[in-house]
Motif scaffolding. Sequence first.
Motif, PDB file in Angstrom:
ATOM      1  N   ASP A 158     -60.657  40.613 -17.798  1.00  0.00           N
ATOM      2  CA  ASP A 158     -60.236  40.364 -19.173  1.00  0.00           C
ATOM      3  C   ASP A 158     -58.898  39.632 -19.195  1.00  0.00           C
ATOM      4  OD1 ASP A 158     -62.413  41.500 -20.492  1.00  0.00           O
ATOM      5  OD2 ASP A 158     -61.554  43.515 -20.411  1.00  0.00           O
ATOM      6  N   GLU A 159     -58.030  40.015 -18.261  1.00  0.00           N
ATOM      7  CA  GLU A 159     -56.710  39.401 -18.144  1.00  0.00           C
ATOM      8  C   GLU A 159     -56.493  38.961 -16.705  1.00  0.00           C
ATOM      9  OE1 GLU A 159     -54.773  38.815 -20.602  1.00  0.00           O
ATOM     10  OE2 GLU A 159     -55.793  39.985 -22.157  1.00  0.00           O
ATOM     11  N   PRO A 160     -55.746  37.864 -16.480  1.00  0.00           N
ATOM     12  CA  PRO A 160     -55.240  36.973 -17.514  1.00  0.00           C
ATOM     13  C   PRO A 160     -56.379  36.192 -18.174  1.00  0.00           C
ATOM     14  CG  PRO A 160     -54.890  35.992 -15.363  1.00  0.00           C
ATOM     15  CD  PRO A 160     -55.419  37.377 -15.121  1.00  0.00           C
ATOM     16  N   ALA A 161     -56.174  35.878 -19.446  1.00  0.00           N
ATOM     17  CA  ALA A 161     -57.176  35.107 -20.176  1.00  0.00           C
ATOM     18  C   ALA A 161     -57.316  33.725 -19.545  1.00  0.00           C
ATOM     19  CB  ALA A 161     -56.766  34.992 -21.641  1.00  0.00           C
ATOM     20  N   PRO A 162     -58.498  33.118 -19.670  1.00  0.00           N
ATOM     21  CA  PRO A 162     -59.681  33.546 -20.400  1.00  0.00           C
ATOM     22  C   PRO A 162     -60.496  34.570 -19.612  1.00  0.00           C
ATOM     23  CG  PRO A 162     -60.113  31.449 -19.364  1.00  0.00           C
ATOM     24  CD  PRO A 162     -58.673  31.752 -19.092  1.00  0.00           C
ATOM     25  N   PRO A 163     -61.380  35.302 -20.299  1.00  0.00           N
ATOM     26  CA  PRO A 163     -62.179  36.310 -19.613  1.00  0.00           C
ATOM     27  C   PRO A 163     -63.227  35.693 -18.692  1.00  0.00           C
ATOM     28  CG  PRO A 163     -62.918  36.062 -21.876  1.00  0.00           C
ATOM     29  CD  PRO A 163     -61.666  35.238 -21.742  1.00  0.00           C
ATOM     30  N   VAL A 164     -63.590  36.464 -17.674  1.00  0.00           N
ATOM     31  CA  VAL A 164     -64.673  36.078 -16.762  1.00  0.00           C
ATOM     32  C   VAL A 164     -65.749  37.150 -16.823  1.00  0.00           C
ATOM     33  CG1 VAL A 164     -65.342  35.620 -14.376  1.00  0.00           C
ATOM     34  CG2 VAL A 164     -63.123  34.834 -15.212  1.00  0.00           C
ATOM     35  N   ARG A 165     -66.967  36.719 -17.066  1.00  0.00           N
ATOM     36  CA  ARG A 165     -68.119  37.614 -17.086  1.00  0.00           C
ATOM     37  C   ARG A 165     -69.106  37.157 -16.016  1.00  0.00           C
ATOM     38  NH1 ARG A 165     -64.750  39.986 -19.387  1.00  0.00           N
ATOM     39  NH2 ARG A 165     -64.746  40.664 -21.582  1.00  0.00           N
ATOM     40  N   VAL A 166     -69.901  38.093 -15.527  1.00  0.00           N
ATOM     41  CA  VAL A 166     -70.940  37.785 -14.543  1.00  0.00           C
ATOM     42  C   VAL A 166     -72.294  38.140 -15.127  1.00  0.00           C
ATOM     43  CG1 VAL A 166     -71.897  38.337 -12.269  1.00  0.00           C
ATOM     44  CG2 VAL A 166     -69.422  38.078 -12.552  1.00  0.00           C
ATOM     45  N   LEU A 167     -73.175  37.148 -15.218  1.00  0.00           N
ATOM     46  CA  LEU A 167     -74.552  37.374 -15.630  1.00  0.00           C
ATOM     47  C   LEU A 167     -75.351  37.631 -14.356  1.00  0.00           C
ATOM     48  CD1 LEU A 167     -76.501  37.396 -18.093  1.00  0.00           C
ATOM     49  CD2 LEU A 167     -76.997  34.995 -17.560  1.00  0.00           C
ATOM     50  N   TYR A 168     -75.638  38.901 -14.102  1.00  0.00           N
ATOM     51  CA  TYR A 168     -76.316  39.285 -12.865  1.00  0.00           C
ATOM     52  C   TYR A 168     -77.822  39.149 -13.042  1.00  0.00           C
ATOM     53  CZ  TYR A 168     -78.202  42.149  -9.122  1.00  0.00           C
ATOM     54  OH  TYR A 168     -78.929  42.594  -8.044  1.00  0.00           O
ATOM     55  N   ALA A 169     -78.415  38.242 -12.271  1.00  0.00           N
ATOM     56  CA  ALA A 169     -79.833  37.914 -12.410  1.00  0.00           C
ATOM     57  C   ALA A 169     -80.633  38.362 -11.203  1.00  0.00           C
ATOM     58  CB  ALA A 169     -79.994  36.410 -12.621  1.00  0.00           C
ATOM     59  N   GLY A 170     -80.269  39.499 -10.640  1.00  0.00           N
ATOM     60  CA  GLY A 170     -80.962  39.983  -9.455  1.00  0.00           C
ATOM     61  C   GLY A 170     -82.432  40.268  -9.686  1.00  0.00           C
ATOM     62  N   ARG A 171     -82.803  40.591 -10.929  1.00  0.00           N
ATOM     63  CA  ARG A 171     -84.209  40.852 -11.264  1.00  0.00           C
ATOM     64  C   ARG A 171     -84.808  39.705 -12.074  1.00  0.00           C
ATOM     65  NH1 ARG A 171     -84.737  46.184 -14.336  1.00  0.00           N
ATOM     66  NH2 ARG A 171     -82.914  45.361 -15.459  1.00  0.00           N
ATOM     67  N   GLY A 172     -84.179  38.537 -11.986  1.00  0.00           N
ATOM     68  CA  GLY A 172     -84.643  37.376 -12.721  1.00  0.00           C
ATOM     69  C   GLY A 172     -83.835  37.171 -13.986  1.00  0.00           C
ATOM     70  N   LEU A 173     -83.898  35.971 -14.516  1.00  0.00           N
ATOM     71  CA  LEU A 173     -83.068  35.619 -15.662  1.00  0.00           C
ATOM     72  C   LEU A 173     -83.481  36.386 -16.916  1.00  0.00           C
ATOM     73  CD1 LEU A 173     -80.663  33.746 -15.942  1.00  0.00           C
ATOM     74  CD2 LEU A 173     -82.216  31.971 -16.793  1.00  0.00           C
ATOM     75  N   ALA A 174     -84.770  36.685 -17.058  1.00  0.00           N
ATOM     76  CA  ALA A 174     -85.228  37.389 -18.253  1.00  0.00           C
ATOM     77  C   ALA A 174     -84.655  38.798 -18.351  1.00  0.00           C
ATOM     78  CB  ALA A 174     -86.755  37.444 -18.275  1.00  0.00           C
ATOM     79  N   LYS A 175     -84.336  39.400 -17.207  1.00  0.00           N
ATOM     80  CA  LYS A 175     -83.786  40.763 -17.184  1.00  0.00           C
ATOM     81  C   LYS A 175     -82.315  40.768 -16.778  1.00  0.00           C
ATOM     82  CE  LYS A 175     -88.253  42.871 -16.039  1.00  0.00           C
ATOM     83  NZ  LYS A 175     -88.995  43.717 -15.052  1.00  0.00           N
ATOM     84  N   ALA A 176     -81.659  39.631 -16.882  1.00  0.00           N
ATOM     85  CA  ALA A 176     -80.266  39.529 -16.445  1.00  0.00           C
ATOM     86  C   ALA A 176     -79.352  40.401 -17.303  1.00  0.00           C
ATOM     87  CB  ALA A 176     -79.804  38.079 -16.495  1.00  0.00           C
ATOM     88  N   GLU A 177     -78.301  40.932 -16.675  1.00  0.00           N
ATOM     89  CA  GLU A 177     -77.316  41.777 -17.347  1.00  0.00           C
ATOM     90  C   GLU A 177     -75.958  41.095 -17.315  1.00  0.00           C
ATOM     91  OE1 GLU A 177     -77.873  46.197 -16.237  1.00  0.00           O
ATOM     92  OE2 GLU A 177     -78.656  45.091 -14.520  1.00  0.00           O
ATOM     93  N   LEU A 178     -75.269  41.106 -18.458  1.00  0.00           N
ATOM     94  CA  LEU A 178     -73.955  40.492 -18.550  1.00  0.00           C
ATOM     95  C   LEU A 178     -72.889  41.554 -18.326  1.00  0.00           C
ATOM     96  CD1 LEU A 178     -72.603  37.731 -19.153  1.00  0.00           C
ATOM     97  CD2 LEU A 178     -72.412  38.491 -21.538  1.00  0.00           C
ATOM     98  N   PHE A 179     -72.059  41.341 -17.309  1.00  0.00           N
ATOM     99  CA  PHE A 179     -71.050  42.314 -16.917  1.00  0.00           C
ATOM    100  C   PHE A 179     -69.642  41.799 -17.179  1.00  0.00           C
ATOM    101  CE2 PHE A 179     -74.574  43.882 -14.406  1.00  0.00           C
ATOM    102  CZ  PHE A 179     -74.353  45.249 -14.304  1.00  0.00           C
ATOM    103  N   GLY A 180     -68.824  42.646 -17.798  1.00  0.00           N
ATOM    104  CA  GLY A 180     -67.386  42.488 -17.828  1.00  0.00           C
ATOM    105  C   GLY A 180     -66.784  43.692 -17.124  1.00  0.00           C
ATOM    106  N   PRO A 181     -65.468  43.857 -17.157  1.00  0.00           N
ATOM    107  CA  PRO A 181     -64.855  45.021 -16.505  1.00  0.00           C
ATOM    108  C   PRO A 181     -65.421  46.354 -16.994  1.00  0.00           C
ATOM    109  CG  PRO A 181     -63.181  43.392 -17.020  1.00  0.00           C
ATOM    110  CD  PRO A 181     -64.449  42.908 -17.655  1.00  0.00           C
ATOM    111  N   ALA A 182     -65.645  46.491 -18.299  1.00  0.00           N
ATOM    112  CA  ALA A 182     -66.148  47.761 -18.832  1.00  0.00           C
ATOM    113  C   ALA A 182     -67.528  48.087 -18.279  1.00  0.00           C
ATOM    114  CB  ALA A 182     -66.185  47.705 -20.363  1.00  0.00           C
ATOM    115  N   GLU A 183     -68.396  47.094 -18.193  1.00  0.00           N
ATOM    116  CA  GLU A 183     -69.756  47.318 -17.695  1.00  0.00           C
ATOM    117  C   GLU A 183     -69.759  47.626 -16.201  1.00  0.00           C
ATOM    118  OE1 GLU A 183     -69.879  45.530 -21.526  1.00  0.00           O
ATOM    119  OE2 GLU A 183     -68.883  44.805 -19.717  1.00  0.00           O
TER     120      GLU A 183
END
Length: 321
Positions: A158-183
């Motif tokens: 989240d810091e320093p800005a801008p935020p970085v998120r990871v879209l984890y597509a280990g089970r394919g893009l249709a089931k991908a999960e978006l992760f930030g620090p909280a997740e």
Amino acid sequence: MTSVPGAPLLLLDGASLWFRAFHAIPEKITAPDGRSVNALRGFTDMVASLITKYAPVRLVVCLDLDWRPAYRVELVPSYKAHRLDTSPDAAPGAETVPDTLTPQVEMILEVLDAAGIATGGAEGLEADDVLGTLATRERTDAVIVVSGDRDLLQLVRDEPAPPVRVLYAGRGLAKAELFGPAEVAAKYGVPVRNAGPAYADLATLRGDASDGLPGVAGIGEKSAATLISRFGSLDALRAAVEDPDAELANGTRARLRAAEDYLKAAAPVVRVVRDADVALSRSDVLPAEPADPERLRALATAYNAESPVSRLITALGSRTG
């Protein structure tokens, strides 16, 4: 689910995504000349889908210029050793890759070039290191890293800005999960304040069979998370092992002490490089229309990829409103 403000910079883990496309789509789909094009079609559709969903202004497909960097192998010789191609005619250090996938990588790069989509690489390093460097140095747009490799969760911030998120597509893009620090903190039990680096420390302790990293014997994911949460970092945990006053169970202390050489070597193997000399093939700004429309149409016809290429062209144009 965590949100991403504004138009993000999309950073795609090229090999991770086209491997998944290859295994998700039947090889019987071929070009007119008989070559398999399942990975090409699937990957192109993935890129089109991501552009449509996130409407990025900038995008880079990140490449492995060395899938098994020498410095990582020197530190941990088992690193990705199980993926080495041991066939008699294989080049030294070559990775085992399906015969029908290898030619498609060049096809994919041709389509990306004609479309005007940037690729990026760093000599002697993996795509992970390119992703890590571009995400770390970004100071303008929110970043979404797209990969099927959990190790990239170390990049969330989240810091320093801008935020970085990871879209984890280990089970394919249709089931991908978006992760930030909280997740990451919620799923893996690491501290939210430093969830990215803490995940890398957890992964070092836990190990990863897919990368040839054995981890610490007797310490699994949950116990690794507990240790990192209690001590804050792997460095602090290693210091606690040598501190007789530290609150550490005798059995755990013994396991960690026995694994000291591994932990010292593996930590820089697991952590991605964040200051690589990355070279881009072109500007990372996505065009509203293909850079070379005629060539792109010709490639689409030659590779039996008219439908996914059409969806990619539509996705590029849709961002202009």
